[in-house]
Scaffold this motif. Sequence first.
Motif, PDB file in Angstrom:
ATOM      1  N   ASN A  76       0.861  -1.184   0.000  1.00 10.99           N
ATOM      2  CA  ASN A  76       0.000   0.000   0.000  1.00 10.99           C
ATOM      3  C   ASN A  76       0.899   1.237   0.000  1.00 10.99           C
ATOM      4  O   ASN A  76       1.591   1.501   0.977  1.00 10.99           O
ATOM      5  CB  ASN A  76      -0.909  -0.017   1.232  1.00 10.99           C
ATOM      6  CG  ASN A  76      -1.896   1.142   1.234  1.00 10.99           C
ATOM      7  OD1 ASN A  76      -1.632   2.204   0.689  1.00 10.99           O
ATOM      8  ND2 ASN A  76      -3.040   0.939   1.864  1.00 10.99           N
ATOM      9  N   ARG A 124       0.248   3.728   3.046  1.00 10.16           N
ATOM     10  CA  ARG A 124       0.067   3.254   4.422  1.00 10.16           C
ATOM     11  C   ARG A 124       1.291   3.615   5.249  1.00 10.16           C
ATOM     12  O   ARG A 124       2.422   3.367   4.858  1.00 10.16           O
ATOM     13  CB  ARG A 124      -0.170   1.742   4.456  1.00 10.16           C
ATOM     14  CG  ARG A 124      -0.418   1.215   5.876  1.00 10.16           C
ATOM     15  CD  ARG A 124      -1.081  -0.149   5.848  1.00 10.16           C
ATOM     16  NE  ARG A 124      -0.393  -1.070   4.963  1.00 10.16           N
ATOM     17  CZ  ARG A 124      -0.961  -2.170   4.438  1.00 10.16           C
ATOM     18  NH1 ARG A 124      -2.226  -2.452   4.718  1.00 10.16           N
ATOM     19  NH2 ARG A 124      -0.267  -2.964   3.637  1.00 10.16           N
ATOM     20  N   ASP A 181      -1.449   1.095  12.107  1.00 11.01           N
ATOM     21  CA  ASP A 181      -1.087   2.141  11.157  1.00 11.01           C
ATOM     22  C   ASP A 181      -1.538   3.517  11.640  1.00 11.01           C
ATOM     23  O   ASP A 181      -2.372   3.647  12.548  1.00 11.01           O
ATOM     24  CB  ASP A 181      -1.680   1.833   9.782  1.00 11.01           C
ATOM     25  CG  ASP A 181      -3.202   1.864   9.790  1.00 11.01           C
ATOM     26  OD1 ASP A 181      -3.780   2.928   9.529  1.00 11.01           O
ATOM     27  OD2 ASP A 181      -3.811   0.818  10.097  1.00 11.01           O
TER      28      ASP A 181
END
Length: 337
Positions: A122, A125, A137
């Motif tokens: 990602n 992220r 996260d």
Amino acid sequence: MGADLDFYYFYAFVEIQMSANGKGKRGVTRYSDWMMQLPPELHNIPLFNLAIPGSHDSMSYDLDSSSSIIEPDSLKKFSRLCCVRKTLLKWAATQEDTITKQLDAGVRYFDLRIARKPHDTNPTRLYFYHGLYTRTDVESVLKMINDWAERHPREIIILALSHFKGFDQKTELHNHLISFIKTLFGTKVVLRGVTPTLRSCWDQGTNVIVSYDYPAIHDSYMWSKISYFYGDSMKIARVESVLSEHHYFARDPTGFFVCGLNLTLPDDARICLYVLRLCDSFANVVRRSLPRLLLWVKQQGSRKPNIVASDLAGREDFVSAVIQYNYYLLLSASIPL
């Protein structure tokens, strides 16, 4: 009262005066809402002049022992060794309480160091880090903070975002994070360039201040870096000496100012003197040192510590000592409680 008045006397005086005014410990009955319980005389002074508890490396309770080691450089080459990662975890975890528990305990300033994992599928992220990456996260944690801020609209939260390790000057990552913050917190954000007070924040319905330590970013929602002074040592005397010096010479009365009570491990081979203590941990060292560091806070007299950040910041003795300072300032100015 003089600035050099011994802390035993002025703290005793605070307690006696509060009791004489029918307040006693009822001055703050819930640390989860301590700001709204402060006396009206403190509602209109700049937040720069309030004593505010903060946490150092606020997300380090969530470090992932399976993470690769990202600091210090001297230990990176041992990332694949589970025993080294677990040992580092013991010495990198500066907090034990979750972000929500820290908020409930009265902590209002958060030191949030952000990083991107280099091979994350990602691209946007992000995680927090301190030696290791966190398990949770960034966006998930900020949502928790936003939920808490909505339930406690009269408590002002200060978020200090910094480091941005792994961003590699990628403006798109900064833009994505800032856009998320602005959308999430919305009108709760205190805009940059104002002099906030409790009253002004309450009247405007704002209670989140975001400091973003990346000079290339110029956004009205993002405050610039907040000055953070600390001893950069594991020796208590050194920490006290550095903080005392900055209190005299470096304090900017027109902005936030952090006194970091935190101890700091060496970033070279000397770190082994600590991490190889198999029956010890950083948390244990802090428990032994924090009482003396709190004495330093209580001895500051009229020098107004503003934000005081600590390891193990959820401890009631730390939070209460910092909050109590606001009552001392009232009494020292002969303002009736």
